[in-house]
Write an enzyme that holds these catalytic residues in place. Sequence first.
Site, short mmCIF file in Angstrom:
data_model
loop_
_atom_site.label_atom_id
_atom_site.label_comp_id
_atom_site.label_asym_id
_atom_site.label_seq_id
_atom_site.Cartn_x
_atom_site.Cartn_y
_atom_site.Cartn_z
N TRP A 30 -9.69 5.61 -0.37
CA TRP A 30 -10.08 6.22 -1.64
C TRP A 30 -9.17 5.84 -2.99
O TRP A 30 -7.91 5.48 -2.44
CB TRP A 30 -10.22 7.60 -1.27
CG TRP A 30 -9.16 8.41 -0.77
CD1 TRP A 30 -8.10 8.87 -1.53
CD2 TRP A 30 -8.68 8.61 0.50
NE1 TRP A 30 -7.08 9.33 -0.72
CE2 TRP A 30 -7.44 9.18 0.71
CE3 TRP A 30 -9.39 8.54 1.78
CZ2 TRP A 30 -6.76 9.78 1.57
CZ3 TRP A 30 -8.87 8.75 2.72
CH2 TRP A 30 -7.54 9.39 2.98
N GLU A 35 -5.45 3.70 -10.64
CA GLU A 35 -5.88 2.36 -10.24
C GLU A 35 -7.21 1.94 -11.16
O GLU A 35 -7.53 0.91 -11.51
CB GLU A 35 -6.64 2.16 -8.89
CG GLU A 35 -5.54 2.35 -7.85
CD GLU A 35 -6.07 2.26 -6.40
OE1 GLU A 35 -6.32 3.19 -5.75
OE2 GLU A 35 -6.37 1.07 -5.90
N CYS A 51 0.92 -1.18 -0.05
CA CYS A 51 0.04 -0.13 0.02
C CYS A 51 0.76 1.34 0.13
O CYS A 51 1.76 1.53 0.94
CB CYS A 51 -0.93 0.07 1.17
SG CYS A 51 -1.94 1.55 1.28
N ARG A 106 -0.15 4.53 2.95
CA ARG A 106 -0.30 4.49 4.54
C ARG A 106 0.23 5.52 5.41
O ARG A 106 0.24 5.25 6.52
CB ARG A 106 1.17 3.32 4.81
CG ARG A 106 0.57 1.95 4.23
CD ARG A 106 1.73 0.92 4.62
NE ARG A 106 2.50 0.71 3.38
CZ ARG A 106 3.73 -0.14 3.53
NH1 ARG A 106 3.81 -0.69 4.68
NH2 ARG A 106 4.38 -0.23 2.48
N1 ARG Z 1 -6.69 -1.42 -6.88
C1 ARG Z 1 -7.99 -1.73 -6.51
C2 ARG Z 1 -9.20 -1.20 -7.19
O1 ARG Z 1 -8.94 -0.80 -8.38
C3 ARG Z 1 -8.32 -1.30 -4.95
C4 ARG Z 1 -7.13 -1.37 -4.06
C5 ARG Z 1 -7.14 -0.43 -2.81
N2 ARG Z 1 -7.08 0.88 -3.16
C6 ARG Z 1 -7.24 2.13 -2.48
N3 ARG Z 1 -6.91 3.23 -3.08
N4 ARG Z 1 -7.30 1.82 -1.07
O2 ARG Z 1 -10.34 -1.28 -6.96
#
Ligand code: ARG
Length: 364
Positions: A244, A249, A70, A73
């Site tokens: 979030w 991602e 992560c 953090r």
């Molecule tokens: N990578 C994952 C997704 O696209 C989520 C993982 C956690 N990501 C976060 N920003 N807390 O759904």
Amino acid sequence: MQRVGGEHSVSMVAAEEFLRLLYHEQPSVGELSVRLAEVRAEIEATGTYRHTEAELEFGARVAWRNADRCIGRLYWRSLKIRDRRQVTDAAGIAGQCFDHLREVTRGGRIRSAVTIFAPDSGAGNGPRIWNEQLIRYAAYRGPGGSVLGDPRNLAFTDLARRLGWCPPAERGPFDLLPLIIEAAEGELHWFTLPADAVLEVPLSHPDLPWFAELGLRWHAVPAISCMPLEIGGVRYPAAPFNGWYMGTEVGARNLADTARYDLLPQIARRMGLRDGALWRDRAMVELTVAVHHSFEAAGVTITDHHTEARRFLTHLGREEEAGRVCRADWSWIVPPLSGSQTPVFHRYYDPPDTTVRPAFLPAQ
Ligand code: ARG
């Protein structure tokens, strides 16, 4: 029924290691030896022990601090804990997951929280959430090996349908999957997500007017629900937690990976890009721009990889100052877009160590 020992009996060594960490980092919680004696007696009598609120809170926060994949953090201390160990029936658990989503979404001002359900104990396994995340999109097989929706969730969609869940009459690429809860061993129940628990953002682009016509969207809250939380030897199989989104991602992975929505060829075509070497890269940038633009326009918390990379280095510095080792997995920390433009790329980290606890464990 045998309650002492057995499959889920908690090791005093693990309990003691955790309690020592807590009382070392937070001396104001009291006298370690008193609590150790109490926990030892409880484990001897019942095979396990019950965490206090303070232990649960510290344990969950440190599990986040220990999450070596992560990048986010820095804010581990701000994790909100929802203690729902007393909720054990499937409908109650689903309801608490929906409340979790409502409480963290806050119209778009997203905050981080974890909801902790009952642990494994001599009396049996704790409940389990079968979804990978609380909010996910269905996938349907089409002609010629094609897939409508998020191919990552094909097997889960099949499971939901076997249990009796019906896709909407008109299937689309962004149909919300139900929650599947196992409260009593082997008994699976499914629950539709209520509309008011799920915020979604329709995607548009600041300079490409046709982008909105693609009909793309994504959900505002990533909430991982498949990773058991282990604290002081006690395992909580259902402990959904959320943060979030970082734009990449969604824009550089979920909507772009060839094994996910695989949208870059379509976007590149609409951008009028021919077969030049970097059409994927150019399309990926614009897709990620659209994600940022749309979340911001909708007032939904989102962060970018340059900001998060800097914050992660701040976090590393703080951990070092506190005399701790911060472990990290380079291949997860470095963002999937412009890695070398972020400072996290240009160094190595103390490597992941699967024995560090408390921890969110790999999916069961
Ligand atoms: N990578 C994952 C997704 O696209 C989520 C993982 C956690 N990501 C976060 N920003 N807390 O759904």
